[in-house]
Structure formats: C-alpha cells, structure tokens
Design an enzyme around this catalytic site. Structure first.
Site, PDB file in Angstrom:
ATOM      1  N   ILE A 157     -19.220  51.237  14.038  1.00  0.00           N
ATOM      2  CA  ILE A 157     -18.887  52.268  15.030  1.00  0.00           C
ATOM      3  C   ILE A 157     -19.631  53.573  14.746  1.00  0.00           C
ATOM      4  CG2 ILE A 157     -16.674  51.291  15.710  1.00  0.00           C
ATOM      5  CD1 ILE A 157     -15.283  53.116  13.762  1.00  0.00           C
ATOM      6  N   ARG A 184     -13.119  47.539   9.713  1.00  0.00           N
ATOM      7  CA  ARG A 184     -14.462  47.126   9.295  1.00  0.00           C
ATOM      8  C   ARG A 184     -15.387  48.319   9.035  1.00  0.00           C
ATOM      9  NH1 ARG A 184     -13.853  42.921  13.496  1.00  0.00           N
ATOM     10  NH2 ARG A 184     -14.911  44.327  14.965  1.00  0.00           N
ATOM     11  N   CYS A 211     -18.540  41.206   4.887  1.00  0.00           N
ATOM     12  CA  CYS A 211     -18.035  40.832   3.564  1.00  0.00           C
ATOM     13  C   CYS A 211     -17.189  39.568   3.590  1.00  0.00           C
ATOM     14  CB  CYS A 211     -17.217  41.980   2.973  1.00  0.00           C
ATOM     15  SG  CYS A 211     -15.721  42.374   3.917  1.00  0.00           S
ATOM     16  N   THR A 234     -20.686  55.182  12.050  1.00  0.00           N
ATOM     17  CA  THR A 234     -20.203  56.138  11.051  1.00  0.00           C
ATOM     18  C   THR A 234     -21.349  56.963  10.485  1.00  0.00           C
ATOM     19  OG1 THR A 234     -18.518  54.500  10.467  1.00  0.00           O
ATOM     20  CG2 THR A 234     -18.789  56.372   8.984  1.00  0.00           C
TER      21      THR A 234
END
Length: 853
Positions: free
Chosen positions: A584, A832, A651, A586
């Site tokens: 998103i 996430r 992950c 970041t």
C-alpha cells in the site's frame, strides 16, 4: 481456576523417532540422519490455563526447515502460497463448544481458532479425545496431555521431539519391568527426486516363514510376528507398524516383553514394549486426525498400513489411474473407522508366517547419493521427508560426528542442565560456561535475556523461533529455551512471554512450577522486579543484548557496504525509486512525510486493493507495473535509472508460523530471487559513483538456513528492528540493505504513538498499553491467553476499528478507506504492510542525499 499453564504435546510422530542404544542406562551419542519437523497445534483452554502442543527444543529449529519437502511430495494439499496451511479436503473439522463455560476449544481448521476443548490438566493426566476408550490397554503420557489446536474428534497426539541426547523411555510414566527398549533407525536422507519418484513406495514386508523362529516372542505377551499394530513410545505419537522378527532388523533378539516393529512409511525398526502396542483394529481410538491433516509422512504411513490390511482382509476399493493419495485413502479410512467390515479385526491377522523385508524391492541408502542436510548429523528422527525414502532398506547404524562439533569428541562437552544448575549453585562453574537451554558446555553465543550461553543448536533454534507468536499473541515457545512441553503464560496483559515447566524446575527450583500454577495472576521472570530466581538471572541490559543477538548472527562476514559521502544541498536532486512488492505504498508515504522530493516512483504490485489505495491516496503519482516476474532488464533501463530499490517478498513460504511453508526455493519464497536480479539490473554501471541505495525486508521467524542464504545472495547481514520501540504493536522484521545507519538505535519521535490509548478514537479506553503482532487474521486483534478485547467503549468490550489499526501502523486515518473495502479487507492490507515509523527510521538518512521540499 487458578494457574496459567500451557501444555505442549510431547508427542512426536513416529517419523521423529530417534536412534538410541542404551548401555548401562545411558544413551549413546547416536548421530541422526533425518531432521525433525515442527508441528505446532493448539489445545483446549481452561480459564487461567492454556495448553498447547509443541515440539521440543532440538527438533524445532531443524523441523521447520524441511516443511518445504514435507509439502512438496506431489500430494497437492499443502502449499499454495497462502498464509495459512492448506489442509486436505478429506477431513475438515468443525469446532465444538465445551459444555463448560470455563473450557474453550480452539481448532486449527475451525471457524474460530480461539476456542479449545480441553480437559483440565489437573483433573486428567492422560491424552483425551472425544473417542477415547477407557478399555484401551494403553495409558497415555501424563506430561503432554493436551494438544495445541487439537482436533475434537479423536485423541490426536502431536509431534514434540525430545532432546538430541534422549534416552527413549517406553514406560509412559508407568512401571515397565521388561527392561530398556532399543530403537534402531537407518541413516539415510532423501533426494529431492525421491519425493516425486518414490510415490507411495515403502519397504515391502512379505511372509517368509523361513526367516522366523517358532520360539520367538513366546513370553505370554500379546502380538506375534506379522501382527499389524499401533506403536507407542514415550514422547511420540501413535504410529502404524508391523511386528517383525529380530532377523529382519539385523539386530539382536528382543528382550522378554519387547517386540521388534517396523514402522509403516519409512521402514525403520524399533524395539517396543508389548504393553505399548495396540491392535491396528482399534483404529478410531488411535488415528490422529490432526497429524493426518498436517503430515504427508503420516498419510503415507496410513496408506501403507491400510493397504496391507486390505490385502489380508481381501478387501477391494474402486480406483482409477489418476487417483491422488487422498482419493485412495478416503475409502480406506472409512473402512477402517467402520471396523474393517466384513471380516473385522480377525481379517487383519497374519497367516502364521514370518514377515521379513523383501530385499529385492528395496534400495539401501548407500546405493545413491544422499542429499546433505544441515541437521543430518544432529538428530535421528523421522520427518515428513523420510516418507519419501520409504523404499530404502534400513542399513546398519553408524556413529557420526555432530555437525557443530568441529570433529571433536563431544563426550567432555555433554552434561545435563541439572548438572549445570547444580554446579552454578555450588559455585563450581559460571552460567556463561554452559548452554542455558540444554546444559551443554562451551557455548558459542550468549543468551540474550538471561545470564548464560547458548550452544550452536539452541542458538539457531532461538533465532528461528523467538519471534514466533501464537494466535493469542503469546510466544510459541519458552522464553528461556525456545521449546517446552508445558508453558506457563505471564498474566500481565502487555507481556507476551511464557516459560516452560522444565526451565522453572531446573533453573528456578523444584516445585516452582506447581506453585506458579496456583498463582493468579502470575508474573513471569521478565516482569518481576527482582532479577535473580535460583540460577535464572535476568540480564540488566537484556533489551540491548536482544538486539545485539539478532544483529550479531553474521553467519558469514561480508565486506562493509560502500559508503557514499553526503551530497551538498545545491547538488541534490529528487529521488527515483523502484518498489517491488509495493503493497500500500508505504515507501512513497514515508518519503513524502520526510519531505524528500520523489522524481519517480515505479511500483510492482499485483493486489488490486493495494493498487487502489496507492492510486487514490497519492493521486496517481505512482506508476504501477504489475507482476514483478514480468519485469525485464530492458524495462529497468527504460524506467530508470533508480536511486533506491526497496521490497519485501511474500513471507508465506518463509515464515515458521506456516507449517505448510515451502522455503526459499519453492512457492512464493522464490520471489526473493526476482528482487535479487532486478536489484542487480538497477545498480549503477561501473564508473558511475552516484549514490545508490537498496533495502529488502522479511520476517524474523524464518529458518536460519533461509536467512543465511538471503544474506549470501545480498552479500550483507540483516538488522532486526521491532516496531514495538516506535509504535503500539510488536512487529519484528529483518532488513537487509546499504541504507546509512541501518544498525543505529531505534529512537521514537515525539509524534510516534507508543501506546494503544494514543491510537484510539474518542470515548474509547485501551485495556493495555501495547498489542501483539497484528496480522491478516481477524483473531490477531484479541489479546492474551483469554483472548480479551483490547478496547472498552461505553462499558462494552470491542475490537480495534480500522482507523485505530491505521494509527497503530503509523498510517494516516482512513488511509485504506477506498473502493468500498470492508473491515476484513482493510486489515489484510495493513497486516501485510510495513510499520511506517520503522521505515521512517530507515529512510531518514536519505535526506542528506536527495532534494527535499
């Protein structure tokens, strides 16, 4: 009910059996060829007390490392890259509530994983399940009575490997007058191709009366040669086996009251007390549904055992060439649960002949090149990998040097933890001279929280599992040893620590665990003001040591990254960024918050919701280029040049939390290599000295081998940063890169919201200061062993709102409120994402290199 305990199921699947030879009551140092597997399951909970089944210490670290192979055998039920393990469709369980309000059930496969059905640990010491039969001739072990994520339909013991130097005790805490058992396994490893080509092969057992002895097993006990049984040894789960002659094992004759059995699935042999064997006909009482759902090796063992039973009973099942293992197992299991009709148990008996290994249908491990395993020489326990080598014939045992021994004889190093504690208490030695986790001498590292050291095995396990948390927010394993079978949970709502009974009894003092169970509330040894409790002594600088412990795991020494001198302000220009697995946005958000001018921001992202957030919130300033796997060198040249490359690959297949993970080289784990080669494409050409920075992020709770492989490719070691230092939630992550000052101390700014109350809306009251790691799962919002709601509003408990979650992660309010996304979808995006304050900490030095607004 008082006391906060968590039982860890010490049951190990038969595939986890360890070779042991008992000489005058001592266990010889047998090397191991097969690494153990970690299977964590959660069990029912009583108010104030929590049980969970865990693997024990020395298996746990290596266990997780091989789930890639566990799920890669072609069965297709495990491994699609999702964040939760994919269970077989054959037996999905539904959660059932206990009749008692004090008892809650939690099932891994159920709608709500916070409820567990568990009998009181004090009222019942045996393993219990809905189908437990009192008439069963087997007594279940006392210390591992409850299972994490236990199924509600059957007693389902879960693997919990014992220590590497275990003497296998078959007594199950009951008197055994038949002598000490001996377990014999074969040193072999599996080739990757075995999992694909081995199919469902196993050592073939055929009737051959010529190899038998009419006087063998004439001791008045049940079970003779050829009988199909469930085998039980202390510390391991029920596993199907066949009673065989000692001649088939290349060993000595069994002692009186003992039986040699060959385990279905891998063909290993063990000498087991006849009192610990149960007829295979008692199928429903001993079939382990949880293990069946998790382990390929268990499913294959079930197939081999029921195939043998089917042949003896003359039973046939419809099948087609394309049937999967599960398709073939489904009618077999229905037949077994139905009582093996029409012949019943009688139809499973042998024809008074001696089964022996058919030498013509097996291969010896020495006949082909074995795949090297990191833990191959450390523990000899069956894993899911071993099922793929089921067509190997057991070869004579051989002693092997421990892989962390550097060729030295370890006899002088081995000592029990009890002996170590006694020597420390009597001032005969120092805590730093031994491993606090297992007692072994000459540790290779320090314990980060308590005075004492860690041997290489325990250190690797600590690195992998210390930041592994359960759904209730507590650590999955003991804070001292990172294993444990019964865990006591700290009652402080802001504390996530737990301590195992073994550590309390050995390090603090005998009877300490019993006293702690009666205390409500119980504060752990990280929360109590006094530092010393017996020989368990908390370090004064444990918080600094903890950071140093994870950053000092260098593995290999790499050259220091190139340091770029700061650019004079007049020559600075906007930064050009390539963001892979962007999420998103970041990275873009943090750069703008820092005031750094962004010349271009090219982002690779496949999630439509994430793209919607980035597009709307940043007004189209981000160029999205879709799947990272479709980016070529030509694309990089067209879009570049870049000054900063960032990313964090999924992950799912790296995290130890996922038992179905495939590791670094399969599934989504291999996406790391997409980052690696695109990073190399983006580097400045030779002779270009412009500043170039990069950063790669991933979870801390990954296999040590995967972490070191990533470091080897990126040619640097990671730093570990936990967002708890700059936010109201735990979120430990590894960061690789060449950003200036990555390993500097993390200091919160005045604008960081460090407590939950700072993140809440008006008229809402936080019940605790910090929350545990928030994931994509909705149940990660509830806190503590009692799964408490973290917020109170108008006298009623409540979960965190989306705006509050955004503040916890450091995002602006309503940052994810786009495209009519619901609460669940927004939490998944946040779960996430990166923690904004952590990324701000890492990106802050870039202000000395690029133009600012």
């Amino acid at each position: 009910m008082k006391g906060d305990t968590r039982h860890l199921n010490g049951e190990e699947d038969a595939g986890g059996r360890e070779d042991s030879i008992l000489v005058n009551g001592a266990c010889s140092d047998q090397s191991s060829d097969s690494p153990p597997i970690l299977e964590a399951i959660r069990t029912p909970e009583i108010r104030g007390r929590r049980s969970s089944s865990r693997l024990s210490k020395r298996e746990v670290s290596s266990l997780l490392s091989y789930t890639q192979d566990l799920t890669g055998d072609g069965d297709g039920e495990d491994g699609d890259g999702s964040d939760t393990p994919v269970m077989p469709k054959l037996f999905r369980e539904t959660r059932t509530r206990s009749e008692s309000p004090a008892v809650r059930t939690r099932n891994n496969n159920s709608v709500s994983s916070r409820e567990r059905h568990r009998p009181s640990p004090r009222s019942t010491r045996g393993r219990q399940g809905r189908n437990h039969v009192d008439e069963s001739p087997v007594e279940f072990p006392a210390t591992r009575s409850l299972r994490r994520r236990a199924t509600a339909s059957a007693g389902t013991p879960w693997p919990s490997p014992p220590s590497s130097y275990l003497t296998i005790d078959l007594t199950d805490d009951t008197e055994d007058t038949h002598g000490t058992p001996q377990s014999s396994s074969t040193p072999y490893a599996r080739l990757a191709q075995d999992s694909q080509q081995g199919g469902m092969e196993s050592p073939q057992v055929e009737a051959d009366s010529g190899d038998g002895d009419s006087s063998e097993y004439q001791d008045g006990k049940e079970f003779g040669i050829g009988d199909l049984v469930w085998g039980k040894i202390k510390g391991f789960s029920w596993w199907p086996a066949m009673v065989v002659s000692w001649k088939a094992t290349s060993k000595r004759q069994a002692m009186s009251g003992m039986r040699w059995v060959q385990w279905f699935g891998d063909g290993k042999f063990s000498e087991v007390s006849a009192d610990k064997l149960v007829a295979l006909g008692l199928f429903s009482q001993h079939f382990n549904l949880a293990t069946f759902n998790k382990l390929v090796s268990y499913r294959k063992a079930m197939y081999h055992a029921l195939e043998k039973a089917r042949v003896r009973a003359g039973k046939t099942f419809p099948s087609s060439p394309g049937d999967s293992l599960e398709d073939q197992l489904k009618p077999m299991l229905e037949w077994a649960h139905g009582g093996f009709k029409p012949t019943g148990i009688e139809g499973l008996k042998p024809n008074n002949t001696q089964p022996v290994v058919n030498k013509s249908k097996v291969r010896r491990a020495g006949s082909r090149k074995l795949e090297s395993r990191k833990y191959e020489n450390k523990t000899r326990r069956r894993t899911a990998d071993d099922s793929a080598t089921s067509d190997y014939c057991p070869a004579p045992k051989r002693l092997k040097t421990n892989c962390y021994n550097n060729g030295k004889d370890r006899g002088d190093e081995d000592q029990s933890r009890e002996q170590m504690a006694s020597d420390v208490a009597n001032n005969k030695s120092s805590l730093e001279d031994g491993c606090l986790s297992c007692g072994r001498k000459n540790p290779v590292s320090f314990h980060p929280l308590f005075e004492g050291g860690l041997c290489q095995t325990c250190r690797d396990r600590f690195l992998e599992l210390f930041y592994m948390y359960d759904d209730d927010g507590y650590q999955s394993y003991c804070t001292v040893c990172c294993e444990g079978r019964e865990l006591l949970l700290c009652s402080n709502t802001s504390c996530c620590r737990c301590f195992c009974v073994e550590c309390l009894e050995v390090l603090v003092g005998t009877g300490t665990a019993a006293e702690a169970k009666l205390q409500e509330p119980w504060s752990c040894y990280m929360c109590l003001p006094q530092r010393c409790h017996g020989v368990l002594r908390r370090r004064k600088d444990w918080n600094v040591r903890l950071q140093a412990f994870f950053t000092s795991d260098t593995g290999l020494e790499y050259e220091a990254p190139k340091l770029y001198p700061a650019i004079p302000a007049a020559r600075r220009r906007p930064i050009r960024v390539l963001s892979l697995f962007d999420g998103i946005a970041t990275g873009y958000l943090v750069l703008k918050e820092l005031g750094i001018k962004v010349g271009k921001y090219v982002a690779s992202e496949v999630c439509e919701e994430s793209i919607a957030v980035g597009t709307v919130k940043h007004e189209g300033n981000i160029k999205y280029v879709n799947d990272v796997r479709n980016i070529t060198k030509k694309n990089i040249e067209e879009w570049g040049p870049f000054d900063l490359v960032i990313g964090g690959s999924p992950c799912n297949d790296l995290s130890n939390v996922n038992p179905a993970r495939k590791g670094l080289y399969e599934g989504t784990g291999r996406l790391f290599f997409e980052f690696y080669h695109l990073l190399n494409y983006s580097r400045p050409k030779e002779g270009d000295d412009r500043p170039f920075f990069w950063m790669f992020e991933n979870v801390v709770a990954m296999k040590v081998g995967d972490k070191r492989d990533i470091s080897r490719f990126l040619e640097c070691n990671p730093v570990m940063i936990d967002a708890i230092k700059v936010s109201a939630a735990h979120r430990a992550r590894y960061f690789w890169g060449n950003l200036p000052g990555m390993n500097r101390p993390v200091i919160a700014s005045k604008n960081d919201k460090l407590e939950l109350q700072d993140c809440l809306e008006y008229n809402r009251i936080a019940k605790l200061k910090k929350v545990q790691t928030i994931t994509t799962k909705s149940n990660s919002i509830k806190q503590g062993k009692n799964q408490l709601f973290p917020v109170v509003m108008n006298g009623k408990e409540d979960v965190l709102w989306c705006t509050e979650l955004e503040r916890i992660f450091g995002f602006p309010v309503h940052y994810t409120d786009v495209s009519n996304m619901g609460r669940g979808a927004r939490q998944k995006l946040l779960g996430r994402s990166w923690s904004v304050p952590v990324i701000r900490h890492l990106f802050a030095p870039l202000k000395d290199y690029f133009a600012c607004e």
